[in-house]
Design an enzyme around this catalytic site. Structure first.
Site, PDB file in Angstrom:
ATOM      1  CG  ASP A   3     -35.787 -18.533   5.139  1.00  7.20           C
ATOM      2  OD1 ASP A   3     -35.586 -17.633   4.304  1.00  7.20           O
ATOM      3  OD2 ASP A   3     -36.857 -18.670   5.766  1.00  7.20           O
ATOM      4  CE  LYS A  39     -37.624 -16.963   8.884  1.00  8.12           C
ATOM      5  NZ  LYS A  39     -38.898 -16.512   8.393  1.00  8.12           N
TER       6      LYS A  39
HETATM    7  O1  C5P Z   1     -36.255 -22.302  -0.694  1.00 17.47           O
HETATM    8  P1  C5P Z   1     -37.361 -22.972   0.053  1.00 17.47           P
HETATM    9  O2  C5P Z   1     -37.539 -24.412  -0.326  1.00 17.47           O
HETATM   10  O3  C5P Z   1     -37.282 -22.789   1.524  1.00 17.47           O
HETATM   11  O4  C5P Z   1     -38.683 -22.219  -0.386  1.00 17.47           O
HETATM   12  C1  C5P Z   1     -39.965 -22.722  -0.081  1.00 17.47           C
HETATM   13  C2  C5P Z   1     -40.973 -22.176  -1.078  1.00 17.47           C
HETATM   14  O5  C5P Z   1     -41.119 -20.772  -0.903  1.00 17.47           O
HETATM   15  C3  C5P Z   1     -40.565 -22.342  -2.529  1.00 17.47           C
HETATM   16  O6  C5P Z   1     -41.041 -23.544  -3.014  1.00 17.47           O
HETATM   17  C4  C5P Z   1     -41.260 -21.169  -3.202  1.00 17.47           C
HETATM   18  O7  C5P Z   1     -42.604 -21.491  -3.448  1.00 17.47           O
HETATM   19  C5  C5P Z   1     -41.268 -20.105  -2.136  1.00 17.47           C
HETATM   20  N1  C5P Z   1     -40.193 -19.104  -2.280  1.00 17.47           N
HETATM   21  C6  C5P Z   1     -40.279 -18.156  -3.281  1.00 17.47           C
HETATM   22  N2  C5P Z   1     -39.300 -17.212  -3.390  1.00 17.47           N
HETATM   23  C7  C5P Z   1     -38.263 -17.184  -2.534  1.00 17.47           C
HETATM   24  C8  C5P Z   1     -38.162 -18.149  -1.499  1.00 17.47           C
HETATM   25  C9  C5P Z   1     -39.162 -19.087  -1.401  1.00 17.47           C
HETATM   26  O8  C5P Z   1     -41.222 -18.153  -4.082  1.00 17.47           O
HETATM   27  N3  C5P Z   1     -37.324 -16.258  -2.656  1.00 17.47           N
END
Ligand code: C5P
Length: 288
Positions: free
Chosen positions: A141, A12
């Site tokens: 995501d 993406k």
């Molecule tokens: O959800 P995911 O593990 O993919 O997110 C990776 C990192 O990105 C999280 O640990 C966080 O630090 C950051 N993040 C965030 N806000 C979001 C999505 C991700 O702060 N909406």
């Protein structure tokens, strides 16, 4: 029963990415326009339901992909089987083409691919909304990749609504030769009254009528304030794409990949050539 399914798992780009604010749980509220592109990993998921207990193995043509429980694809398989009340030996083979630590969602796309493959193999025990719930537990995501296409992603990225996008888009992606850590970028982000935010409503309106000029005037990526300040390559790659004729160019996700949207095939080839002198990872893709 032994069954094998192949899945294309697309990368993406974030056609626009706004960060509205930090939440109490440390995550951020976002408004993103996400778009799948034709660059893809290919997954082969094999299930042996006679195994009696759950064992998940991951094989990948790229040795830097974690082949243990840190792998999001393995985690997805285990969560799916738990949720569906099944036990099986699952083998996941990943042909990795999407660069990692790139802001292109490769790991999340593979995770979503495992969920949809297993749901298909077990003849749809989970409704799409339930699959999306499982996906949200794996990463912010991942739900997007259950649908793909063009989507508005809100809240932490897991609240999705389809966006009409009428224009065929050629999207050039170039990733500098270093990875970027998403948690680092979000942790370093400082929002202030000076932060320039994209206008997501106008981005959606621009996509609906296929107006790339309007898109370029309203799209943006707030995370560039962190990654582009740390790495000069972001602006350098964006400028090359714009000078070559891109309608607009931005960083994708937390970076470091930069993409440009092109209407003209000659211009995209020109930008591809110039960027190929700077990095090995340059891809001409289509919005899919
Ligand atoms: O959800 P995911 O593990 O993919 O997110 C990776 C990192 O990105 C999280 O640990 C966080 O630090 C950051 N993040 C965030 N806000 C979001 C999505 C991700 O702060 N909406």
């Amino acid at each position: 029963m032994k069954t094998t399914i192949k899945k294309d798992c697309f990368a993406k780009v974030n056609l626009s990415l706004d960060v509205l604010g930090r939440r109490e749980d440390g995550y951020h509220n976002l408004e993103m326009i996400m778009q799948t592109v034709s660059l893809k990993d290919i997954l082969t998921v094999s299930v042996d339901t006679d195994a009696g207990e759950t064992v998940v193995t991951v094989e990948c043509n790229n040795s830097s992909v974690p082949q243990n429980d840190d792998n999001l694809a393995a985690k997805s398989a285990k969560l799916f089987l738990e949720k569906a009340g099944q036990k099986a030996a699952v083998k996941i083979q990943i042909e990795k083409n999407i660069p990692m630590g790139a802001g292109l969602g490769g790991g999340s796309s593979d995770a979503a691919g495992v969920l949809t493959a297993l749901n298909e193999i077990y003849e749809f025990p989970l409704k799409k909304e339930e699959l999306v719930d499982v996906a949200a537990g794996i990463g912010s995501d991942v739900p997007f990749f259950i649908y793909g296409g063009t989507m508005l992603a809100e809240d932490t990225g897991t609240k999705l609504s389809p966006v009409l996008s009428v224009k065929e888009m050629t999207i050039l992606i170039a990733k500098p030769m270093f990875p970027v850590s998403t948690p680092h970028v979000y942790k370093s982000l400082r929002l202030s009254h000076e932060t320039v935010h994209p206008d997501t409503k106008n981005v959606i309106a621009a996509l609906e009528i296929g107006d790339l000029k309007k898109l370029s005037e309203n799209a943006g990526n707030v995370l560039e304030t962190v990654t582009a300040a740390e790495h000069k390559e972001i602006d350098e790659y964006k400028n090359i794409m714009l000078q070559s004729g891109a309608a607009y160019a931005l960083m994708s996700g937390s970076g470091p990949s930069v993409f440009g949207v092109f209407e003209n095939e000659d211009e995209v080839l020109g930008a591809y050539k110039t960027l190929s002198n700077l990095t090995e990872e340059v891809y001409i893709t289509k919005a899919v």
